[in-house]
Scaffold this motif. Structure first.
Motif, PDB file in Angstrom:
ATOM      1  N   SER A  76     -13.258  12.693  -2.118  1.00  0.00           N
ATOM      2  CA  SER A  76     -14.033  11.406  -1.546  1.00  0.00           C
ATOM      3  C   SER A  76     -14.869  12.130  -0.691  1.00  0.00           C
ATOM      4  O   SER A  76     -14.856  13.184   0.166  1.00  0.00           O
ATOM      5  CB  SER A  76     -13.305  10.252  -1.216  1.00  0.00           C
ATOM      6  N   ASP A  77     -15.993  11.477  -0.382  1.00  0.00           N
ATOM      7  CA  ASP A  77     -17.053  11.863   0.638  1.00  0.00           C
ATOM      8  C   ASP A  77     -16.648  11.900   2.125  1.00  0.00           C
ATOM      9  O   ASP A  77     -17.024  12.879   2.980  1.00  0.00           O
ATOM     10  CB  ASP A  77     -18.279  10.865   0.464  1.00  0.00           C
ATOM     11  N   ASN A  81     -16.283  17.027   5.144  1.00  0.00           N
ATOM     12  CA  ASN A  81     -16.337  17.800   6.046  1.00  0.00           C
ATOM     13  C   ASN A  81     -15.165  18.582   6.360  1.00  0.00           C
ATOM     14  O   ASN A  81     -14.979  19.667   6.951  1.00  0.00           O
ATOM     15  CB  ASN A  81     -16.771  17.000   7.438  1.00  0.00           C
ATOM     16  N   ILE A  82     -13.909  17.917   6.198  1.00  0.00           N
ATOM     17  CA  ILE A  82     -12.595  18.513   6.413  1.00  0.00           C
ATOM     18  C   ILE A  82     -12.376  19.592   5.441  1.00  0.00           C
ATOM     19  O   ILE A  82     -12.081  20.793   5.526  1.00  0.00           O
ATOM     20  CB  ILE A  82     -11.551  17.209   6.425  1.00  0.00           C
ATOM     21  N   LEU A  83     -12.868  19.350   4.077  1.00  0.00           N
ATOM     22  CA  LEU A  83     -12.715  20.432   3.056  1.00  0.00           C
ATOM     23  C   LEU A  83     -13.684  21.827   3.455  1.00  0.00           C
ATOM     24  O   LEU A  83     -13.161  22.743   3.238  1.00  0.00           O
ATOM     25  CB  LEU A  83     -13.465  19.807   1.658  1.00  0.00           C
ATOM     26  N   VAL A  84     -14.933  21.511   3.886  1.00  0.00           N
ATOM     27  CA  VAL A  84     -15.814  22.667   4.379  1.00  0.00           C
ATOM     28  C   VAL A  84     -15.271  23.415   5.386  1.00  0.00           C
ATOM     29  O   VAL A  84     -15.032  24.418   5.428  1.00  0.00           O
ATOM     30  CB  VAL A  84     -17.197  21.877   4.723  1.00  0.00           C
ATOM     31  N   GLN A  85     -14.648  22.390   6.605  1.00  0.00           N
ATOM     32  CA  GLN A  85     -14.070  23.296   7.504  1.00  0.00           C
ATOM     33  C   GLN A  85     -12.616  23.949   7.371  1.00  0.00           C
ATOM     34  O   GLN A  85     -12.454  25.050   7.967  1.00  0.00           O
ATOM     35  CB  GLN A  85     -13.960  22.514   8.874  1.00  0.00           C
ATOM     36  N   SER A  86     -11.896  23.525   6.455  1.00  0.00           N
ATOM     37  CA  SER A  86     -10.564  24.011   6.021  1.00  0.00           C
ATOM     38  C   SER A  86     -11.080  25.357   5.220  1.00  0.00           C
ATOM     39  O   SER A  86     -10.467  26.398   5.550  1.00  0.00           O
ATOM     40  CB  SER A  86      -9.789  23.163   5.161  1.00  0.00           C
ATOM     41  N   ASN A 119     -16.497  20.215  -6.658  1.00  0.00           N
ATOM     42  CA  ASN A 119     -16.723  19.243  -6.005  1.00  0.00           C
ATOM     43  C   ASN A 119     -18.192  18.811  -6.118  1.00  0.00           C
ATOM     44  O   ASN A 119     -18.983  19.625  -6.317  1.00  0.00           O
ATOM     45  CB  ASN A 119     -16.430  19.547  -4.755  1.00  0.00           C
ATOM     46  N   PRO A 120     -18.463  17.538  -6.305  1.00  0.00           N
ATOM     47  CA  PRO A 120     -19.942  17.122  -6.261  1.00  0.00           C
ATOM     48  C   PRO A 120     -21.004  17.169  -5.115  1.00  0.00           C
ATOM     49  O   PRO A 120     -22.095  17.364  -5.088  1.00  0.00           O
ATOM     50  CB  PRO A 120     -19.847  15.443  -6.578  1.00  0.00           C
ATOM     51  N   ASP A 121     -20.107  17.702  -4.067  1.00  0.00           N
ATOM     52  CA  ASP A 121     -20.863  17.945  -2.708  1.00  0.00           C
ATOM     53  C   ASP A 121     -21.180  19.536  -2.642  1.00  0.00           C
ATOM     54  O   ASP A 121     -20.333  20.353  -2.621  1.00  0.00           O
ATOM     55  CB  ASP A 121     -20.305  17.412  -1.529  1.00  0.00           C
ATOM     56  N   GLU A 122     -22.480  19.757  -2.438  1.00  0.00           N
ATOM     57  CA  GLU A 122     -23.003  21.119  -2.741  1.00  0.00           C
ATOM     58  C   GLU A 122     -22.343  21.968  -1.372  1.00  0.00           C
ATOM     59  O   GLU A 122     -21.966  23.018  -1.582  1.00  0.00           O
ATOM     60  CB  GLU A 122     -24.513  21.305  -2.522  1.00  0.00           C
ATOM     61  N   LYS A 123     -22.315  21.372  -0.160  1.00  0.00           N
ATOM     62  CA  LYS A 123     -21.734  22.040   0.998  1.00  0.00           C
ATOM     63  C   LYS A 123     -20.290  22.402   0.716  1.00  0.00           C
ATOM     64  O   LYS A 123     -19.811  23.596   1.208  1.00  0.00           O
ATOM     65  CB  LYS A 123     -21.861  21.319   2.246  1.00  0.00           C
ATOM     66  N   PHE A 154     -14.577  31.021 -17.677  1.00  0.00           N
ATOM     67  CA  PHE A 154     -14.723  30.721 -16.168  1.00  0.00           C
ATOM     68  C   PHE A 154     -15.653  31.531 -15.594  1.00  0.00           C
ATOM     69  O   PHE A 154     -16.515  31.244 -14.674  1.00  0.00           O
ATOM     70  CB  PHE A 154     -13.164  30.751 -15.736  1.00  0.00           C
ATOM     71  N   LEU A 155     -15.497  32.784 -16.000  1.00  0.00           N
ATOM     72  CA  LEU A 155     -16.345  33.986 -15.295  1.00  0.00           C
ATOM     73  C   LEU A 155     -17.910  33.466 -15.575  1.00  0.00           C
ATOM     74  O   LEU A 155     -18.807  33.614 -14.582  1.00  0.00           O
ATOM     75  CB  LEU A 155     -16.075  35.297 -15.763  1.00  0.00           C
ATOM     76  N   PHE A 156     -18.050  33.094 -17.008  1.00  0.00           N
ATOM     77  CA  PHE A 156     -19.743  32.964 -17.005  1.00  0.00           C
ATOM     78  C   PHE A 156     -19.809  31.654 -16.607  1.00  0.00           C
ATOM     79  O   PHE A 156     -21.118  31.497 -16.140  1.00  0.00           O
ATOM     80  CB  PHE A 156     -19.783  33.135 -18.550  1.00  0.00           C
ATOM     81  N   SER A 157     -19.213  30.781 -16.359  1.00  0.00           N
ATOM     82  CA  SER A 157     -19.394  29.358 -15.687  1.00  0.00           C
ATOM     83  C   SER A 157     -20.144  29.873 -14.253  1.00  0.00           C
ATOM     84  O   SER A 157     -20.781  29.191 -13.785  1.00  0.00           O
ATOM     85  CB  SER A 157     -18.347  28.533 -15.748  1.00  0.00           C
ATOM     86  N   LEU A 158     -19.340  30.659 -13.780  1.00  0.00           N
ATOM     87  CA  LEU A 158     -19.711  30.962 -12.271  1.00  0.00           C
ATOM     88  C   LEU A 158     -20.902  31.891 -12.385  1.00  0.00           C
ATOM     89  O   LEU A 158     -21.801  31.722 -11.544  1.00  0.00           O
ATOM     90  CB  LEU A 158     -18.675  31.862 -11.597  1.00  0.00           C
ATOM     91  N   LEU A 159     -21.271  32.652 -13.269  1.00  0.00           N
ATOM     92  CA  LEU A 159     -22.383  33.538 -13.086  1.00  0.00           C
ATOM     93  C   LEU A 159     -23.676  32.905 -13.512  1.00  0.00           C
ATOM     94  O   LEU A 159     -24.569  32.996 -13.160  1.00  0.00           O
ATOM     95  CB  LEU A 159     -22.302  34.594 -14.380  1.00  0.00           C
ATOM     96  N   ASN A 160     -23.264  31.681 -14.376  1.00  0.00           N
ATOM     97  CA  ASN A 160     -24.320  30.611 -14.959  1.00  0.00           C
ATOM     98  C   ASN A 160     -24.813  29.823 -13.996  1.00  0.00           C
ATOM     99  O   ASN A 160     -25.796  28.692 -13.838  1.00  0.00           O
ATOM    100  CB  ASN A 160     -24.083  30.201 -16.168  1.00  0.00           C
ATOM    101  N   SER A 161     -24.135  29.630 -12.642  1.00  0.00           N
ATOM    102  CA  SER A 161     -24.275  28.800 -11.839  1.00  0.00           C
ATOM    103  C   SER A 161     -25.677  29.021 -10.910  1.00  0.00           C
ATOM    104  O   SER A 161     -25.886  29.943 -10.862  1.00  0.00           O
ATOM    105  CB  SER A 161     -23.158  28.648 -10.603  1.00  0.00           C
ATOM    106  N   GLU A 162     -26.379  27.924 -10.656  1.00  0.00           N
ATOM    107  CA  GLU A 162     -27.526  27.752  -9.836  1.00  0.00           C
ATOM    108  C   GLU A 162     -27.164  27.881  -8.453  1.00  0.00           C
ATOM    109  O   GLU A 162     -28.045  28.458  -7.804  1.00  0.00           O
ATOM    110  CB  GLU A 162     -28.341  26.586 -10.246  1.00  0.00           C
ATOM    111  N   ASN A 163     -25.936  27.850  -7.856  1.00  0.00           N
ATOM    112  CA  ASN A 163     -25.552  27.840  -6.663  1.00  0.00           C
ATOM    113  C   ASN A 163     -25.425  29.490  -6.316  1.00  0.00           C
ATOM    114  O   ASN A 163     -24.297  30.146  -7.025  1.00  0.00           O
ATOM    115  CB  ASN A 163     -24.241  27.175  -6.437  1.00  0.00           C
TER     116      ASN A 163
END
Length: 666
Positions: A76-77, A81-86, A119-123, A154-163
């Motif tokens: 959840s939104d 911040n806790i997810l990012v810092q963890s 996660n839907p949040d880019e950060k 899974f590997l190609f899903s990572l390589l194809n990511s715009e992130n």
């Protein structure tokens, strides 16, 4: 008193620090999200770049506590911040800290970090990807089986990511997990090269991840190299070459290492001498970088010039030896990895070119090398030994006695007891060359127990150590005097030596026979060694020769018989018994096969044996000649009077001249 005050102050500071850390742990378990978030930030900020703090928090159980926070936080939104810092704290623990990586994996964090990628949040995604990339920099990270379809997807899903962090993570996984030619082929067939090269046009982190993974996929893979070079008419190959001039040291290094892999796999793509020179110059410049790039550049340079005389010449002309020695002479403490690479680079430079050896030794480096022999890191000790080995190939320096001083010999002999087998093999290689200096009495080597330890290592469970120990003994016994041979023979039993001659490893057999060849060369008394325990050693030599051994083994075995046959009448008859054992009557004599061998040295060794057996001055020479003629050996020699090898041709004419004294014309 000042001392008491200092001690009290230190104790007080330690207690205070422990109290603060304990307070952080209590806040990590708080039900208040803000309190928990502040505690995570505090841990992260304290451990970034601080190995001591990482270790301290690790011992207190920080990683399981943070793992628990990460596992309990939902998507959840309000938890972002806790997810990012963890994730950031976990990544900081794993960054360049193997104990941290192990603790992270033991805490079961890995699947929770993977969860963040969706996660839907880019950060949150960024934080998870960055943390995972830190883990995948370690050899302890999980391996991915690319042969499984779900893993490839899974590997190609990572390589194809715009992130960029996610696509970089995909490249990092390839660099870490692709370890076999089968995996390389599967990845290439799936189109991974086409995906990776796109990252060359991306951000700094994407480029660097791409270069690392490209080097992994292309290594020792000529087909993949060809495909890569051909992509868009060489555009990406040229891009990698241009990146060697990038302003970022890490990018320059990784592009150089990628080119080193390509060159070592398919050197035909480097026809331009300027490209080779530029690559060497860039790596030499990177040696001065104080960070990891400088450490890796040293090993990269050694890999590039290994076994390549033309590149070693280019590096020599670029003043590589002086540059490296200057770095070694700096007062700053160098990382073990950098020291290893620098010594290996010097070793390669000294491997073929005498000019390089002379230049190296002229810089007064023996103190540097002997100090490195005592380094706490085994890889550094081994690299210094290899450097000694190659520098000692200089006949001029050996003759000058440069390596025979107690200052050099004592630490080398001490390393024969090193707990690392790789160090033992390396020092054996160094000693093999140094003891070849037969103009020196080698008294210090013997006084320090060198011979006894070489004999012990010849019994090692490690075949490389056995082989290397025998090679060193072989060289030590080359043109040795009786005293040195007696020292060896007094410590070696016939049964043990016979086991070495019939060792399961062919290289060990060859070195054992070569050692025996040198032992029985010279005076007649030294020949008696093969007759110990009812001639067990000589019987073993004959048995090995009858097994149709590899050419190099047969050469050494025949020279053993040649030297034994140079002895008394008893010795000559003993050799005849090996050539014509009663149990094998009627079968083709192995000497005929050896005389028909493509190896000129084997033909020569066989003819030498015959010369010694039928020397007209020997009472039984005529009978032995008759036996050799009836076995078809003398007629075979008559057919070889025009042998392509001059040495063989000359020896055959000697035999036929002897035959004429027995009334046998040709």
């Amino acid at each position: 008193m000042p001392t008491t005050t200092s001690s009290a102050s230190s104790s007080s500071s330690s207690v205070s620090g422990n109290n603060r850390q304990a307070d952080v742990f209590s806040r990590l378990a708080s039900s208040d999200p803000e309190v928990k978030l502040k505690a995570l930030r505090e841990v992260k900020n304290q451990i970034i770049g601080n190995r001591t703090k990482k270790l301290s928090f690790l011992k207190l159980g920080a990683i399981p506590a943070i793992a628990s926070v990460l596992a309990d936080a939902d998507d959840s939104d309000k938890c972002n911040n806790i997810l990012v810092q963890s994730a950031a704290a976990i990544g900081s623990f794993a960054c360049g800290f193997e104990a941290g990586v192990q603790a992270v994996l033991d805490a079961g964090v890995f699947p929770h970090l993977l969860r963040l990628l969706t996660n839907p949040d880019e950060k949150v995604v960024d934080a998870g990807a960055r943390s995972l990339r830190m883990i995948f920099q370690s050899n302890q990270a999980p391996k991915y089986d690319f042969l499984q379809e779900k893993n490839m997807e899974f590997l190609f899903s990572l390589l194809n990511s715009e992130n960029e962090n996610v696509s970089g993570l995909g490249a990092s996984i390839i660099a870490h997990a692709c370890g076999t030619s089968v995996e390389q082929r599967v990845l290439c067939e799936a189109g991974v090269l086409e995906k990776l090269v796109i990252l060359l046009d991306g951000s700094l982190s994407q480029r660097e991840a791409c270069l690392e993974s490209l080097a992994t996929v292309l290594k020792n893979n000529p087909e993949a190299v060809s495909d890569f070079v051909g992509l868009e008419s060489g555009r990406y190959f040229n891009s990698v070459t241009e990146l060697t001039k990038d302003r970022y040291p890490r990018t320059r290094l990784l592009s150089c290492l990628c080119l080193v892999v390509i060159y070592n796999t398919s050197p035909s793509y480097f026809v331009n001498m300027g490209t080779k020179s530029s690559l060497i110059t860039t790596l030499l410049d990177l040696l001065n970088d104080p960070g990891q790039s400088g450490d890796d550049a040293a090993l990269g340079l050694s890999c590039l010039i290994a076994g390549k005389e033309d590149l070693q010449q280019l590096a020599y002309e670029a003043d590589a030896i002086k540059n490296i020695v200057d770095i070694l002479k700096t007062d700053s403490e160098l990382q073990a990895k950098r020291l290893q690479g620098l010594f290996l680079s010097l070793a390669e430079l000294c491997s073929k070119l005498e000019d390089c050896r002379c230049s190296f030794l002229s810089l007064q480096v023996l103190d540097l090398l002997t100090n490195a022999l005592r380094h706490k890191d085994a890889d550094v000790r081994a690299a210094a030994c290899i450097c000694f080995r190659n520098a000692a190939r200089s006949v001029k320096s050996l003759s000058a006695g440069r390596f025979n001083s107690d200052h050099v010999m004592l630490p080398l002999v001490q390393l024969l007891h090193d707990p690392s087998s790789s160090v033992q093999v390396a020092v054996l290689g160094a000693l093999s060359n140094i003891v070849l200096d037969f103009s020196s009495p080698k008294s210090s080597f013997i006084e320090y127990g060198g011979i006894k330890q070489l004999i012990e290592l010849s019994k090692s469970m490690d075949p490389n150590a056995r082989c290397s120990a025998l090679r060193a003994l072989r060289n030590l016994m080359f043109l040795a005097d009786n005293k040195r041979k007696e020292l060896f023979c007094s410590d070696v039993k016939a049964q043990g030596f016979a086991c070495l001659i019939s060792d399961p490893e062919p290289p060990v057999q060859e070195q054992a026979l070569a050692l025996l060849r040198n032992l029985v060369d010279g005076c007649i008394s030294s020949i008696e060694f093969v007759f110990d325990e009812d001639g067990l050693i000589l019987d073993t030599v004959g048995r090995q020769l009858r097994k149709a051994p590899q050419a190099q083994m047969a050469i050494q075995g025949m020279y053993v018989l040649t030297n034994v046959a140079s002895g008394t009448e008893l010795h000559k008859e003993a050799v005849m018994q090996q050539l014509f054992p009663q149990a094998k009557a009627g079968s083709e004599n192995f000497m005929l096969k050896f005389l028909q061998s493509d190896e000129s040295q084997l033909r020569s060794a066989t003819v030498w044996t015959i010369i010694n057996l039928i020397s007209p001055s020997s009472p039984g020479a005529f009978d032995r000649h008759v036996k050799l003629r009836n076995a078809g050996i003398i007629p075979q020699l008559k057919n070889m009077v025009n042998d392509a090898c001059l040495d063989v041709k000359i020896r055959i004419r000697t035999v036929l001249g002897q035959s004429m004294s027995f009334g046998d014309n040709y």
